[in-house]
Design an enzyme around this catalytic site. Structure first.
Site, PDB file in Angstrom:
ATOM      1  N   ALA A 156       0.834  -1.205   0.000  1.00  0.00           N
ATOM      2  CA  ALA A 156       0.000   0.000   0.000  1.00  0.00           C
ATOM      3  C   ALA A 156       0.867   1.252   0.000  1.00  0.00           C
ATOM      4  CB  ALA A 156      -0.905   0.014   1.218  1.00  0.00           C
ATOM      5  N   ASN A 157       0.251   2.356  -0.364  1.00  0.00           N
ATOM      6  CA  ASN A 157       0.891   3.660  -0.205  1.00  0.00           C
ATOM      7  C   ASN A 157       0.365   4.291   1.074  1.00  0.00           C
ATOM      8  OD1 ASN A 157       1.805   3.189  -2.886  1.00  0.00           O
ATOM      9  ND2 ASN A 157       1.902   5.385  -3.184  1.00  0.00           N
ATOM     10  N   ARG A 158       1.148   5.192   1.640  1.00  0.00           N
ATOM     11  CA  ARG A 158       0.758   5.876   2.857  1.00  0.00           C
ATOM     12  C   ARG A 158      -0.132   7.071   2.483  1.00  0.00           C
ATOM     13  NH1 ARG A 158       3.363   5.023   7.613  1.00  0.00           N
ATOM     14  NH2 ARG A 158       5.349   4.259   6.887  1.00  0.00           N
TER      15      ARG A 158
END
Ligand code: C5P
Length: 213
Positions: free
Chosen positions: A29-31
Site C-alpha cells: 500500500a501507499n501511505r
C-alpha cells in the site's frame, strides 16, 4: 452565488491509497489517509459540481452530495476513472501504487527462504487521462515529494501532461495530519500557499478550478 459556481460541471476526483495484493491476506500500500482528496471532493460539491470520487481503501465518510466509487487496486482505479468520463475537470489526488505484484492464489507460507515479489508497472492514471481523446478541460495532479519539491513538480507537470500540479512537501507530518503546505505549479509559474488546514487547501483549489472552468 458560490453554491452554483460549478453547476452543470462534472468533476472527477481520485483519492486515497491503492492496495496491491501479494496473496489473499497481504498487500502493498501507499501511505495516504485520503483526507485531502475527500476534502477537495466536498469543496467542489459545495460549489455545485457533480462530483465522482474514485477512492482507494480509506476510513472516511462520503462527503455530502458526492458520488463515491470504491476500488482497491490501481488497475481498478484506472478502469473506474475511464468509466466515469466525460468530465470537465479531474483532480487526481490518489497515492497510486506504482507496481503490482504477481499475487499468489493461496496464502504464502513461511519457509526456509522468503518469497520473491515479482513486480509489474501499474498504469499511470493521470498521464493516461491527460493524453486521452476524452481529456477533461482541466487536469490537476498532485505531487508528494520529500526533497526538491518545486523542481520535481514542475518536471512532473510536463511529463504527465497535467495543467496544474499541486506539490506538497511530505517530509514532515502531512500524512494523516490536518494541515498541508502546498505549491500550485501551473504553466504561468509557481504559487506558494501558506501552511493551511486541508479543508482550506481544498476550498482554495475548488475556487481556482471554478475560475478556470
Ligand atoms: O509520479 P507520482 O506518483 O509522484 O505522481 C503523482 C500524481 O500522479 C498524482 O496526481 C497521482 O494521483 C497520479 N498518479 C496516477 N497513477 C499512477 C501514479 C500516479 O494517477 N499510477
Amino acid at each position: 452565488t458560490p453554491a452554483d459556481r460549478l453547476n452543470g460541471k462534472h468533476i472527477l476526483v481520485t483519492a486515497g491509497p491503492t492496495h496491491e495484493p501479494i496473496d489473499p491476506v497481504r498487500y502493498i500500500a501507499n501511505r495516504s489517509s485520503g483526507r485531502q482528496g475527500f476534502a477537495i471532493a466536498e469543496a467542489l460539491a459545495r460549489l455545485g459540481a457533480r462530483v465522482t470520487l474514485v477512492s482507494g481503501p480509506v476510513a472516511l465518510p462520503t462527503p455530502t452530495g458526492v458520488t463515491r466509487l470504491d476500488v482497491e487496486t490501481a488497475r481498478e482505479m484506472a478502469e473506474a476513472v475511464a468509466a466515469a468520463l466525460p468530465a470537465d475537470a479531474a483532480v487526481m489526488v490518489a497515492a497510486v501504487g506504482d507496481w503490482h505484484a504477481a499475487a499468489a492464489p493461496q496464502k504464502l507460507k513461511k519457509g526456509e527462504t522468503p518469497p520473491t515479489l515479482v513486480l509489474s508497472e501499474n498504469p499511470d492514471i493521470l498521464a493516461t487521462l491527460a493524453r486521452s481523446p476524452q481529456r477533461p478541460k482541466l487536469v490537476v495532479g498532485f505531487a508528494a515529494e520529500t526533497e526538491r519539491v518545486i523542481e520535481h513538480a514542475t518536471a512532473k507537470r510536463l511529463r504527465k501532461g497535467a495543467d496544474w500540479i499541486v506539490a506538497n512537501d511530505v517530509s514532515g507530518d502531512v500524512m494523516g495530519g490536518e494541515a498541508n503546505t502546498v505549491h500550485l505549479v501551473t504553466a504561468d509559474g509557481v504559487e506558494d500557499w501558506e501552511r493551511l488546514p486541508k479543508a482550506e487547501v481544498a476550498r482554495r483549489l475548488a475556487a481556482r478550478i471554478a475560475d478556470a472552468l
